[in-house]
Design an enzyme around this catalytic site. Structure first.
Site, PDB file in Angstrom:
ATOM      1  N   SER A  41       0.833  -1.200   0.000  1.00 47.11           N
ATOM      2  CA  SER A  41       0.000   0.000   0.000  1.00 47.11           C
ATOM      3  C   SER A  41       0.870   1.254   0.000  1.00 47.11           C
ATOM      4  O   SER A  41       1.714   1.402  -0.863  1.00 47.11           O
ATOM      5  CB  SER A  41      -0.965  -0.045   1.191  1.00 47.11           C
ATOM      6  OG  SER A  41      -2.038   0.836   1.002  1.00 47.11           O
ATOM      7  N   ASP A 171      -5.518  -3.745  -2.903  1.00 43.11           N
ATOM      8  CA  ASP A 171      -4.602  -3.433  -1.802  1.00 43.11           C
ATOM      9  C   ASP A 171      -3.988  -4.684  -1.175  1.00 43.11           C
ATOM     10  O   ASP A 171      -4.696  -5.618  -0.797  1.00 43.11           O
ATOM     11  CB  ASP A 171      -5.392  -2.660  -0.731  1.00 43.11           C
ATOM     12  CG  ASP A 171      -4.502  -1.938   0.255  1.00 43.11           C
ATOM     13  OD1 ASP A 171      -3.516  -2.521   0.715  1.00 43.11           O
ATOM     14  OD2 ASP A 171      -4.801  -0.770   0.565  1.00 43.11           O
TER      15      ASP A 171
END
Length: 276
Positions: A41, A171
Site C-alpha cells: 500500500s 490493496d
C-alpha cells in the site's frame, strides 16, 4: 556494515504511512542502504521512491510541497509550488467499482521516480498486492512498476482495482500488511508497521459507517501482522503509536512525524546494536 544485507519492509496505513519518512531519513543519516525493500500500500509508494534512489529528506520535501496544512489560508496554500496538483489527482471514477481511478497520482509518482520498471530501480523491490478473486497474495518484483504500485495501494471502494496478467489486484494489506517475511535473502530484517492505534473521540463512542469499515480492515490487518511476527519475527520491529490520523488525512504530516519520533530513535539504537 556493507557486508551485512539489510532488508526493509514498509507497511500500509494511508496517511499514517508518512511515518515511514523519518525512518528512511534515519537510515540515510546512518549511511545504511537496504539490500532489498518490500512494501504494501503506501509502503509500496515509499518503497518505490526510496528504491529509485530518492532520499528520505527529498521525500519529506516533496510531501511538504504537496500538502495543504489544515491551518493554512487558501492564499498561503497556493504559494506552495505543487499544491494545485492535488486537484489534478482527483480523477473521479464514474464506474461502480471505486471513487477514484488513481491514475493521475501514480503518473505523478512515476515521473518522480524516473524508473519505469522494477529492473531500473537502484535497490531490489518487492511489492505486495491481493488477487481479489483468488483471495491470495501476489508478489510483484519485475516488469511494469506503475501498475504494481497502483495495485498495492488499491484500497477497495476508494481506488479502481488493477488488471494485470489476468488477475484483478487490490490493496496488499488484505494479505500481508507489513511484508517482512519476503526479505528471505537478508541478514537483518527491519519491519516498519505504521497502522497506528484506533481511539474513540469519547468513551464508548459508536463508530460511523466509514470508520467502522476501515476500522474492521485495520483489525484484520493487525491480526495478520501479529501472526506473521510469531511465525517469522523480524530482527527489528518498529510500530509508531500514531493516533488521531485517519487514512486520508495527509495534511496531518507534522503530527505523524512527531508521533513517529520516539520509534525513529529506537530504530537507530537497535540497528546500531545489531551492526556493531
Amino acid at each position: 556494515m556493507k557486508d551485512i544485507k539489510i532488508g526493509l519492509a514498509l507497511g500500509g496505513g494511508g496517511a499514517k504511512g508518512l511515518a515511514h519518512v523519518p525512518m528512511l531519513e534515519a537510515l540515510d543519516e546512518m549511511g545504511v542502504r537496504p539490500h532489498r525493500i518490500t512494501g504494501t500500500s503506501i509502503g509500496s509508494i515509499m518503497g518505490a521512491l526510496y528504491a529509485a534512489g530518492i532520499s528520505g529528506q527529498r521525500i519529506r520535501a516533496g510531501v511538504e510541497g504537496m500538502i495543504i496544512n489544515k491551518g493554512d489560508s487558501f492564499r498561503a496554500a497556493l504559494k506552495k509550488r505543487d499544491v494545485l496538483r492535488w486537484f489534478e489527482f482527483l480523477d473521479v471514477d464514474f464506474s461502480p467499482s471505486a471513487l477514484f481511478k488513481g491514475d493521475k497520482f501514480i503518473d505523478f509518482l512515476y515521473g518522480q521516480m524516473g524508473a519505469a520498471t522494477f529492473e531500473e530501480l537502484e535497490t531490489p523491490l518487492r511489492i505486495v498486492a491481493t488477487d481479489f478473486w483468488k483471495s491470495e497474495q501476489v508478489v510483484l518484483e519485475s516488469g511494469d512498476l506503475r501498475s504494481a504500485v497502483k495495485a498495492s495501494m488499491g484500497l477497495p471502494g476508494v481506488f479502481t482495482p488493477v488488471q494485470r496478467e489476468g488477475r484483478v489486484l487490490i490493496d496488499g494489506g488484505g494479505v500481508n500488511p507489513v511484508p517482512h517475511d519476503l526479505l528471505d535473502d537478508c541478514d537483518v530484517t527491519i519491519a516498519i508497521d505504521v497502522m497506528g492505534e484506533m481511539q474513540p473521540d469519547k468513551p464508548g463512542q459508536i463508530p460511523n459507517l466509514v470508520r467502522a469499515v476501515l476500522g474492521t480492515f485495520d483489525i484484520m490487518q493487525n491480526s495478520i501482522v501479529a501472526a506473521k511476527c510469531t511465525l517469522t519475527p523480524p530482527d527489528i520491529y518498529i510500530r509508531p503509536t500514531i493516533v488521531g490520523v485517519d487514512i486520508l488525512e495527509f495534511y496531518k504530516a507534522e503530527e505523524v512525524y512527531a508521533q513517529a519520533a520516539p520509534e525513529r530513535d529506537r530504530l537507530v539504537e537497535e540497528l546500531k546494536g545489531l551492526l556493531s
